[in-house]
Design an enzyme around this catalytic site. Structure first.
Site, PDB file in Angstrom:
ATOM      1  N   SER A 140       0.881  -4.123 -10.732  1.00 42.37           N
ATOM      2  CA  SER A 140       1.677  -5.327 -10.512  1.00 42.37           C
ATOM      3  C   SER A 140       0.844  -6.603 -10.490  1.00 42.37           C
ATOM      4  CB  SER A 140       2.475  -5.212  -9.202  1.00 42.37           C
ATOM      5  OG  SER A 140       1.612  -5.057  -8.095  1.00 42.37           O
ATOM      6  N   HIS A 142       0.256   1.174 -10.372  1.00 42.02           N
ATOM      7  CA  HIS A 142      -0.536   0.212  -9.609  1.00 42.02           C
ATOM      8  C   HIS A 142      -1.030  -0.928 -10.508  1.00 42.02           C
ATOM      9  CE1 HIS A 142      -3.185  -0.108  -5.753  1.00 42.02           C
ATOM     10  NE2 HIS A 142      -2.855  -1.315  -6.211  1.00 42.02           N
ATOM     11  N   ASP A 179       4.963   0.740  -7.025  1.00 36.88           N
ATOM     12  CA  ASP A 179       3.782   0.443  -7.834  1.00 36.88           C
ATOM     13  C   ASP A 179       2.520   0.989  -7.174  1.00 36.88           C
ATOM     14  OD1 ASP A 179       2.557  -0.929 -10.145  1.00 36.88           O
ATOM     15  OD2 ASP A 179       1.634  -2.206  -8.601  1.00 36.88           O
ATOM     16  N   GLU A 214      -3.320   8.281  -5.504  1.00 39.37           N
ATOM     17  CA  GLU A 214      -3.342   7.754  -6.866  1.00 39.37           C
ATOM     18  C   GLU A 214      -4.549   8.321  -7.614  1.00 39.37           C
ATOM     19  OE1 GLU A 214      -3.190   3.484  -6.830  1.00 39.37           O
ATOM     20  OE2 GLU A 214      -1.382   3.415  -5.591  1.00 39.37           O
ATOM     21  N   ARG A 254       0.858  -1.177   0.000  1.00 43.30           N
ATOM     22  CA  ARG A 254       0.000   0.000   0.000  1.00 43.30           C
ATOM     23  C   ARG A 254       0.896   1.228   0.000  1.00 43.30           C
ATOM     24  NH1 ARG A 254      -4.508  -1.443  -1.775  1.00 43.30           N
ATOM     25  NH2 ARG A 254      -5.672   0.209  -0.741  1.00 43.30           N
TER      26      ARG A 254
END
Length: 315
Positions: free
Chosen positions: A274, A272, A248, A253, A224
């Site tokens: 992965s 984000h 990532d 975001e 996170r």
């Protein structure tokens, strides 16, 4: 018995729920309509797992769904004190993202060890510059987080002959406790953050922790965004406290175009992604349908989250 009402907090593309035809009255809503529709729902599917609408809508008046499922591994985006204190069962998408994320971490480790970002940059510049790269076999990694994702990362790194230590909430067989973390960080070549977001893990990778790491260490966060003090990480890279990093996930975001993180030397930024492989949404939808069929039959649900801890216990 009346047909249960399933409310879906929408995101595009919508989930495929055809198998539930006749078994559920399916309604859809966006964030604005969630509070109004919640009292009529028996089940809430949080398909838009980036939304924090549940946290805002749940404390309102009227009945609440008996079961909430989020199409994500993390639950911090929906958990609020009122939901945590309720009798509502919360489940997550545990099991869907484990191996894809592990493969992504392995790709980042190899990319950084073999200096692939610099190779691609030099190719764009049409520059021939021979360099030496690092051998990953025999190196050491620390994975913080012992859930299915953390364990999959450890297995995958092990296949590369990387010695990997797991750090969890408490020490047990095969797992180090928090008290060992600094000692392990001081010897690690690779540090992987894969922990859930809790009061104990928020901001755990700060200036002090980056200062503990070796100057040759690389840091990866696929857990996170709030696990990391991003300013401290940028400073650690700028001052060469660590050799490189890959993020990532982020505190906020999507990352805005004017974020300074885009241009931090030695930092790989990815959006984000992965755990998102081809067909991942279909897997998430199929998982929910299977859980719904268990719920409708009165059978115990899988992936039940401990609402106080913020993750599925047992790991």
């Amino acid at each position: 018995m009346p047909t249960p009402t399933l409310l879906v907090l929408d995101a595009e593309p919508l989930p495929r729920l055809g198998r539930l035809t006749g078994h559920a009255h399916i309604e859809h809503t966006d964030a604005k309509g969630l509070a109004e529709r919640l009292p009529r729902a028996d089940v809430l599917l949080v398909w838009d797992f980036t939304s924090r609408a549940v946290r805002d809508a749940w404390p309102g008046e009227g009945p609440r769904p008996r079961w909430v499922h989020t199409a994500s591994a993390g639950v911090d985006h929906l958990m609020c004190p009122e939901l945590a204190a309720s009798d509502t069962v919360v489940t997550n998408a545990r099991g869907i993202f484990d191996q894809p994320i592990a493969e992504y971490v392995a790709a980042l480790v190899l990319a950084m060890a073999k200096d692939l970002p610099r190779t691609l940059q030099l190719q764009r510049e049409r520059t021939w510059r021979h360099r030496e790269s690092q051998k990953v076999a025999g190196s050491r990694a620390v994975v913080v987080g012992t859930g299915p994702i953390g364990r999959a990362i450890a297995r995958t790194l092990g296949a590369l002959d990387i010695t990997t230590a797991l750090v969890g909430r408490a020490a047990r067989t095969g797992v180090h406790g928090p008290e060992d973390l600094d000692r392990l960080l001081a010897r690690a070549d690779w540090v992987i953050a894969a922990a859930p977001l809790t009061e104990q893990t928020q901001g755990m990778f700060d200036a002090r922790r980056f200062g503990v790491m070796q100057p040759s260490a690389r840091f990866v966060n696929i857990g996170r965004g709030q696990l990391v003090d991003e300013e401290a990480l940028a400073e650690a890279l700028a001052k060469h406290w660590i050799a490189g990093a890959a993020l990532d996930v982020f505190e906020s975001e999507p990352l805005t175009p004017d974020s300074p993180l885009w241009q931090v030397p030695g930092l790989i930024v990815s959006p984000h992604m992965s755990g998102d492989i081809v067909g991942w949404r279909d897997e998430l939808g199929a998982q929910f349908v299977e859980l719904y069929e268990l719920w409708a039959a009165g059978k115990p649900l899988e992936n039940v989250v401990d609402k106080q801890r913020g993750y599925v216990p047992g790991h």
